[in-house]
Design a protein around this motif. Structure first.
Motif, PDB file in Angstrom:
ATOM      1  N   ALA A   1      -7.200 -11.384  48.284  1.00  0.00           N
ATOM      2  CA  ALA A   1      -7.298 -10.231  49.190  1.00  0.00           C
ATOM      3  C   ALA A   1      -5.910  -9.723  49.571  1.00  0.00           C
ATOM      4  N   ARG A   2      -4.981 -10.656  49.768  1.00  0.00           N
ATOM      5  CA  ARG A   2      -3.621 -10.223  50.136  1.00  0.00           C
ATOM      6  C   ARG A   2      -3.005  -9.410  48.995  1.00  0.00           C
ATOM      7  N   GLY A   3      -3.216  -9.871  47.768  1.00  0.00           N
ATOM      8  CA  GLY A   3      -2.716  -9.113  46.616  1.00  0.00           C
ATOM      9  C   GLY A   3      -3.353  -7.737  46.550  1.00  0.00           C
ATOM     10  N   VAL A   4      -4.640  -7.691  46.817  1.00  0.00           N
ATOM     11  CA  VAL A   4      -5.356  -6.415  46.809  1.00  0.00           C
ATOM     12  C   VAL A   4      -4.787  -5.488  47.886  1.00  0.00           C
ATOM     13  N   ALA A   5      -4.549  -6.061  49.075  1.00  0.00           N
ATOM     14  CA  ALA A   5      -3.984  -5.260  50.168  1.00  0.00           C
ATOM     15  C   ALA A   5      -2.619  -4.708  49.780  1.00  0.00           C
ATOM     16  N   ASP A   6      -1.796  -5.565  49.186  1.00  0.00           N
ATOM     17  CA  ASP A   6      -0.444  -5.139  48.810  1.00  0.00           C
ATOM     18  C   ASP A   6      -0.463  -4.065  47.732  1.00  0.00           C
ATOM     19  N   ALA A   7      -1.522  -4.084  46.927  1.00  0.00           N
ATOM     20  CA  ALA A   7      -1.635  -3.081  45.860  1.00  0.00           C
ATOM     21  C   ALA A   7      -2.301  -1.802  46.356  1.00  0.00           C
TER      22      ALA A   7
ATOM     23  N   LEU B   1     -14.864 -14.629  54.533  1.00  0.00           N
ATOM     24  CA  LEU B   1     -14.862 -13.202  54.841  1.00  0.00           C
ATOM     25  C   LEU B   1     -13.738 -12.873  55.815  1.00  0.00           C
ATOM     26  N   GLN B   2     -13.633 -13.675  56.849  1.00  0.00           N
ATOM     27  CA  GLN B   2     -12.625 -13.417  57.877  1.00  0.00           C
ATOM     28  C   GLN B   2     -11.215 -13.507  57.303  1.00  0.00           C
ATOM     29  N   SER B   3     -11.009 -14.518  56.486  1.00  0.00           N
ATOM     30  CA  SER B   3      -9.654 -14.708  55.948  1.00  0.00           C
ATOM     31  C   SER B   3      -9.259 -13.536  55.060  1.00  0.00           C
ATOM     32  N   ALA B   4     -10.229 -12.952  54.377  1.00  0.00           N
ATOM     33  CA  ALA B   4      -9.930 -11.786  53.546  1.00  0.00           C
ATOM     34  C   ALA B   4      -9.613 -10.579  54.421  1.00  0.00           C
ATOM     35  N   ILE B   5     -10.409 -10.406  55.450  1.00  0.00           N
ATOM     36  CA  ILE B   5     -10.197  -9.263  56.355  1.00  0.00           C
ATOM     37  C   ILE B   5      -8.837  -9.375  57.041  1.00  0.00           C
TER      38      ILE B   5
ATOM     39  N   GLY C   1      -5.709  -7.570  55.901  1.00  0.00           N
ATOM     40  CA  GLY C   1      -5.550  -6.129  56.061  1.00  0.00           C
ATOM     41  C   GLY C   1      -6.191  -5.327  54.946  1.00  0.00           C
ATOM     42  N   ALA C   2      -6.678  -6.017  53.932  1.00  0.00           N
ATOM     43  CA  ALA C   2      -7.360  -5.292  52.856  1.00  0.00           C
ATOM     44  C   ALA C   2      -8.695  -4.756  53.363  1.00  0.00           C
ATOM     45  N   PRO C   3      -9.086  -3.559  52.889  1.00  0.00           N
ATOM     46  CA  PRO C   3     -10.458  -3.120  53.155  1.00  0.00           C
ATOM     47  C   PRO C   3     -11.407  -4.070  52.423  1.00  0.00           C
ATOM     48  N   VAL C   4     -12.371  -4.631  53.172  1.00  0.00           N
ATOM     49  CA  VAL C   4     -13.264  -5.629  52.587  1.00  0.00           C
ATOM     50  C   VAL C   4     -14.714  -5.140  52.636  1.00  0.00           C
TER      51      VAL C   4
ATOM     52  N   ALA D   1      -2.566 -11.159  41.690  1.00  0.00           N
ATOM     53  CA  ALA D   1      -3.620 -10.192  41.987  1.00  0.00           C
ATOM     54  C   ALA D   1      -3.032  -8.802  42.200  1.00  0.00           C
ATOM     55  N   GLU D   2      -1.954  -8.761  42.967  1.00  0.00           N
ATOM     56  CA  GLU D   2      -1.295  -7.470  43.202  1.00  0.00           C
ATOM     57  C   GLU D   2      -0.788  -6.879  41.892  1.00  0.00           C
ATOM     58  N   LEU D   3      -0.132  -7.744  41.109  1.00  0.00           N
ATOM     59  CA  LEU D   3       0.465  -7.266  39.862  1.00  0.00           C
ATOM     60  C   LEU D   3      -0.597  -6.694  38.929  1.00  0.00           C
ATOM     61  N   LEU D   4      -1.734  -7.387  38.830  1.00  0.00           N
ATOM     62  CA  LEU D   4      -2.762  -6.895  37.914  1.00  0.00           C
ATOM     63  C   LEU D   4      -3.218  -5.495  38.305  1.00  0.00           C
ATOM     64  N   ILE D   5      -3.507  -5.314  39.586  1.00  0.00           N
ATOM     65  CA  ILE D   5      -3.951  -3.971  40.013  1.00  0.00           C
ATOM     66  C   ILE D   5      -2.846  -2.959  39.761  1.00  0.00           C
ATOM     67  N   ASN D   6      -1.620  -3.354  40.009  1.00  0.00           N
ATOM     68  CA  ASN D   6      -0.506  -2.429  39.763  1.00  0.00           C
ATOM     69  C   ASN D   6      -0.366  -2.085  38.280  1.00  0.00           C
TER      70      ASN D   6
END
Lengths: 329, 329, 329, 329
Positions: free
Chosen positions: A95-101, A115-119, A122-125, A290-295
């Motif tokens: 989730a952090r990687g997703v948020a950063d991307a 769920l909470q840890s993903a939220i 800061g990523a939209p979950v 995770a961030e890199l892949l989305i990027n």
């Protein structure tokens, strides 16, 4: 896209290598078997080409707003679940990687802590709830998602009849078909946008509209639902033609690259989900993977959009796609 | 379907393993060669997908009545014959499994003891008689079937010109083409419903109607008849369109799973036969293996019927099937 | 067809084995390379199925008259040439087998002794003359064929530009394109029926009619002419539609079995030539091998004719052939 | 074509062998990966056959004039660049072979010495300039080409967004999209004919006309531009239909043989470029290898033109090409 960073195939290769080193020779449920629908989807994707329009160059914008969240990319993390080889912090790392991307993540089966840890990243979950036989459990999960700050909630209707793990059907006692009347009530009672996941026919898409869903995901659930359900990319255009102006249509199953995403958007999806690839990217390098892949997927999408003369996501039209003339090898 | 039981692929794998352990590296005549028609049929089956309709869920009924027998499933044991690696009780073991699964069994070449032992299990048994050059022998076999209590009797017309065992044609002296006039007389003289097996053209299907047959089986006889006869799934829809309202149309050759059966039914067959798979299931676990296979295939059929919104067998329409768009790999 | 004799695949396997034992790991020029046209032809043949019509059985007649010779089969030995691994009597051995099978043989490059020894077996023999640059040599070869008693004479126009042996073009100095005016004169001066071999277009077929040819052979010359000339089975129907009522159309290239021959006849050829298979059959068992192959191929043809309800060769219609619906694997 | 010389496949095999012996296990950028577009192009080429017209034979002329240079062949050396395993004289060696074969060479990235050494061989040389972000550098390269005596100059627009080396995008900082207005100015200022390379759509082809380009090259840049750009042979006919009478259309990507060139010409290109094959030919035998390859490819082209009844390049019509009927294997 930095030229020094891992490429998309390198991310997948490194993720597999790391998992194998840890004794995991599979990646994601449902087991090691790649089902016919996901295989057909991949082949179909690989058969599609795009028509370059290098003149005149355009500025490319991949931004995308959904569920009130402004994303930098139409590439999102499709619903994933904590795997046996993951720790309690793994989903949060993704989730952090997703948020950063600048993207969005969907979570499947799992408890409130995940769920909470993903939220908290800061990523939209988005929480995708299973079609439990126990209706009260569904309401409980939806209320939990609401209270913790999910941006949307949904249900995967392709699990009405259990899930497919390899050749074995599981959870048939726990999951159960849901009637539209029941779902309509549920959807009317939550303030969150509601997603119907696993739509593969115009019939189900139209019923999703009647239910008041805000969004559908055209999906085979990877290989986890039915062996021979029509591949999502085959089902997608007809569904978009039918309900595309009434709700938001997303797609997943088998997408791996920016070119794949381009093709999904060209066939009418508003965004494209990656699940197994996100797990591999995490296995390759945690949240940075995770961030890199989305990027990287987004970078390839952006480059192809440039090459195809598409200034923004809605400029990616179906006519941009060229199907190879059929030949006899 | 118990989640702990062997899956369909596991049944086949175990059956093969057991046979190989016993020194049998083939399963069923005609020899080890998989002919072009059966290969084409399998490929064709694997190219067909179904369109899910998860809304609104339906109660699924797979029951099916034929020859006065009320079956729990449209999956039957297609005509099998005692193999060299079988004992005198093997066919009865298969029949017992079939009986326990609420299905029906057809028997091919073989004497009265095999027939009687199958009937004694309580399973509805059909006797398929060869097209003997010796007409009296045909009448004798039919009368034997009548007197012992078979529910129907039939003839495989695709053996008029001998049978194909691998690349070799055999029994050309024993079998012989039969004229419709001869068969008409035979059919008129038996009180049992009569089946014409091996129909692959509208022409032969219409002649079966004229003969007074109650049922036809669209079949390539596995690989045991002609190498390049049109695959049964290709021939099926045209035949159903032509004579489907005049007699009962069944199909076999190459079917292995519940999804396969679903596709055969969608193309218009009333029931689908499995032969080699039943032998493998018996090799895996005797009568319990035979029962389990029919149960598991039926369970998969039932699940796919649910996913496709089909409440009973006649609700499985041709339009439920989606053919993959052709692509160039 | 005796059930104890070698089957068609067994003949080919034994022929290959014998040749390999003799140190020959190739069979027939042009070299070891199977060209694209012949590969495409084989694939095309294997994609065609027939529609069985078991009712009512017919008496099957495979007899066929050409060049005044009454043959028992439409399967003939296409033009072959003495190979380095053959002795002076080898072609005569093949011819003897052809004679015993009631068929016809064509000979290519080679001298009068080879020709005479073949004629001496009593087989109807056709001499196919090369398109020599030296016109006098052509006339000499034709006169030699006339005087020795060939039933017909012909020319392979696909060697105008040399022959292809593997990837190498040879004989370009020896062979030469021939003008229609030259060939017309040649044809008018011989009393024998004249065959144009290597026709693959309606244009060339119509010119063959104008030349006064009695027969054309639609042929890719195996892999010995042009890599990408249109496969003979693809070219055949159009050519038959255009000139089939004006001269006799034969076909070769890639045919191996009785089912193959059935398909060639269904596409409009009056007879089908086998070359490499005849060499293999000879390598398997000399003249008896050659006879056996023609017999076995004819037996399979006869059986399929029976199964398709065809009483004689002209009853094998194009509509008997069913093309598999195209699928995506 | 001497029958003793290496054939086309032998040239490629020897070139690969020599490179491997020198420790080079790849041949040409971009890396070892054969991209989807080039693979699809090769498959497409291999699926096309030609219709022979042996009557009446024609004299074949393969000569071709472009940029004021009278060439003996429409087979040219597509833009190549000095590779790490090449010496300072390597490109000149290739150019000498090209000159001796009566053809033309295009050069890509590289300095004036490479360019001058190629021009010194007497071969007509085309300089293809990269789409530099630094506009002054473009003008400098064009002026250098003009002053040294290039016969034409061009730009590969498919590198606007960097080049693809395997899975990695490179040179995105150095290259940059160019606006038509900028290019129009550049083209108007040079006295040399201008080539737009990398056109794959009618849209870009029409813009090339508006820019005043004399020539376009329909090209995927081998595997060096975009993974899923439409294969050049698929894009070619539409582009020729649209702008073929307004400028000269060339084609490259994946062509290897004389038959390939024949097909490219039949689809409307005026000439066909080979890049990787030329490098292999040089690796096989230096300048003599380069000359031999063009000669052998041209010889095969000439032979096929003869077999197809084409007296000169413009006689090679699209209708000469036969596509295999689609079959199900």
């Amino acid at each position: 896209m930095s030229e020094k960073q891992l490429t998309i195939p390198e991310i997948y290769a490194k993720g597999k290598e790391n998992l194998e080193r840890a004794g995991v020779d599979w990646v994601y449920p449902p087991g090691r078997k790649l089902g016919p629908s996901v295989k057909a989807n991949r082949k179909y994707l690989d058969s599609l080409f795009f028509e370059p329009k290098f003149f005149d160059p355009v500025d490319v914008d991949t931004s995308f707003t959904i569920f009130g969240a402004k994303l930098r990319t139409p590439v999102f993390c499709a619903a994933i679940t904590r795997q046996p080889y993951m720790s309690e912090t793994s989903l949060a790392e993704i989730a952090r990687g997703v948020a950063d991307a600048g993207s969005l993540i969907m979570l499947g089966i799992g408890g409130s802590p995940d769920l909470q840890s993903a939220i908290d990243t800061g990523a939209p979950v988005v929480k995708v709830v299973k079609p439990y036989r126990n209706t009260e459990l569904i309401y409980e999960k939806v209320r939990d998602a609401e209270s913790r700050g999910c941006v949307a909630v949904g249900m995967d209707i392709d699990h009405f009849y259990g899930l497919l793990k390899g050749d074995r059907v599981e959870m048939t006692e726990t999951f159960s078909p849901q009637r539209t009347s029941e779902l309509k009530q549920l959807i009317s009672q939550t303030k969150l946008p509601f997603i119907i996941k696993g739509v593969l026919s115009v019939s189900d898409a139209e019923k999703a509209v009647q239910l008041g869903a805000s969004t559908i995901i055209v999906s085979n659930h990877g290989s986890g639902s039915f062996d021979f359900s029509v591949p999502s990319m085959v089902a997608l255009p007809k569904i978009v033609d039918s309900v595309g102006n009434k709700l938001t249509v997303l797609v997943d199953t088998g997408f791996e690259t920016g070119n794949d995403v381009f093709k999904g958007l060209a066939f009418g999806a508003k965004a494209v989900g990656l699940a197994t690839p996100m797990i591999l990217a995490w296995a390759a390098d945690g949240s940075r993977g995770a961030e890199l892949l989305i990027n990287q997927v987004t970078a390839e999408l952006r480059r192809t959009m440039g090459g195809a003369g598409c200034t923004n996501l809605s400029a990616i039209k179906r006519a941009t796609i060229i199907k190879m003339p059929l030949i006899q090898e």
